[in-house]
Design an enzyme around this catalytic site. Structure first.
Site: not given
Length: 342
Positions: A32, A93, A124, A147, A149, A151, A193
């Site tokens: 992303g 992707r 990741d 990213t 996120d 995370d 997510r």
């Protein structure tokens, strides 16, 4: 083991030793997109050029790599991109990259181009692909955390996170205005997510009455008393923030509120708007520092690590640890959100 702390430079000179003998590096963006990726690309290209290296840009991530979509990049090629969202190298992707055959094809392309090391900007999933490329074909790889996120273990913040929070917060402020005008409850879903970092920051900064994150499986029924109490106190509207990874998402939370209170509730899923837009200053600075550090890491002979940034400085974390180890949300901030929601 905690991430390894990078040594501080011993002088102000821009020139760095190159014990690894790196002559040509490649850079790609994968997964992303995140605001600030262009700043990281710019930093890689200009740092490499300043150090006398050649830099190869790979278009469309790993998908473009095994198809040979490569070109040399110079300092002028990355001019006027630091303020742009998205990624000039494009991203995609790749199912083919998940196979040993796909990775072998990509490795051969890098060898044909004389690439001594690869810098992968992504999350990741991208780091999984980079890790296996190095393990199977011995090509040195450095990861740069890109990213929204936030995370990834091994860095306080990831590229794009600050901008995503600001984008979501701007939407929340606007929705609060219309919610108050119509005396409605707005349940707003933000990205995340597997992690609630965006949701938690937006909840505190946006004055939300409640926040639901994947890290806490508290029941939706608990929000009913909060909503009723808000109405009793004369509030004309309420804001509930939900991370997309919370079971049932915003729709499930909104349905529970309407069924339990009878109050008019609206759902707003912010979605991919959080990935776009011009990166805020914090993302531009972070991306610039990490892109520079990635080039230096290759020159120093490091491989299979992600460069990150913590309170103590630059960090190196083995790629596999970035997804194997868990990065929790700030529990102090979570407590603060609950305290201030009264």
């Amino acid at each position: 083991m905690p991430p390894e702390l990078a040594p501080e430079p011993t002088s102000d000179s821009c020139a760095r030793p190159n014990p690894a003998g790196i002559r040509r590096v490649a850079v790609l963006t994968s997964g992303g997109d995140a605001p600030g990726m262009n700043a990281a690309i710019r930093a890689v290209v200009r740092t490499g050029t300043q150090q006398g290296l050649e830099v190869v840009g790979v278009r469309r991530g790993f998908s473009g790599l095994h198809r040979g979509e490569l070109s040399l990049l110079g300092a002028r090629d990355v001019a006027n991109i630091i303020q742009r969202g998205g990624t000039i190298l494009l991203t995609a992707r790749s199912r083919t990259w998940r196979t040993p055959e796909g990775r072998a094809r990509g490795a051969q392309v890098l060898r044909d181009w004389g690439v001594d090391g690869l810098i992968v900007i992504g999350g990741d999933g991208s780091f999984h692909g980079a890790h296996f490329l190095q393990e199977e074909h011995g090509i040195p790889v450095i990861g740069v955390p890109g990213t929204i996120d936030n995370d990834l273990y091994g860095t306080d913040h990831t590229i794009g996170y600050f901008t995503a929070v600001e984008t979501a917060l701007d939407a929340v402020d606007k929705l609060r205005d219309t919610g108050a005008s119509h005396e409605r409850i707005f349940v707003i879903e933000v990205m995340g997510r597997h992690a609630g970092h965006i949701a938690l920051d937006v909840a505190v900064a946006g004055g939300a009455e409640e926040v639901f994150i994947p890290e806490d499986s508290k029941p939706v029924s608990g929000v009913l008393d909060i909503v009723r109490d808000s109405v009793a106190k004369g509030k004309r509207g309420s804001i509930i923030i939900v991370a997309e990874g919370y079971p049932g998402g915003a729709t499930g939370v909104a349905e529970a509120i309407e069924a339990g209170t009878g109050l008019e509730t609206r759902v707003s899923i912010l979605g991919h708007i959080q990935r776009g837009g011009s990166p805020v200053s914090s993302d531009r600075i972070l991306a610039s520092r990490l892109g520079e550090a990635a080039v230096y890491a290759l020159m120093e002979g490091r491989r299979g690590v992600m460069v990150g940034r913590g309170a103590s400085g630059m960090l190196y974390t083995p790629l596999h640890e970035t997804w194997e180890k868990r990065k929790d949300v700030s529990r102090d901030l979570y407590r603060c959100a609950k305290t201030l929601s009264v």
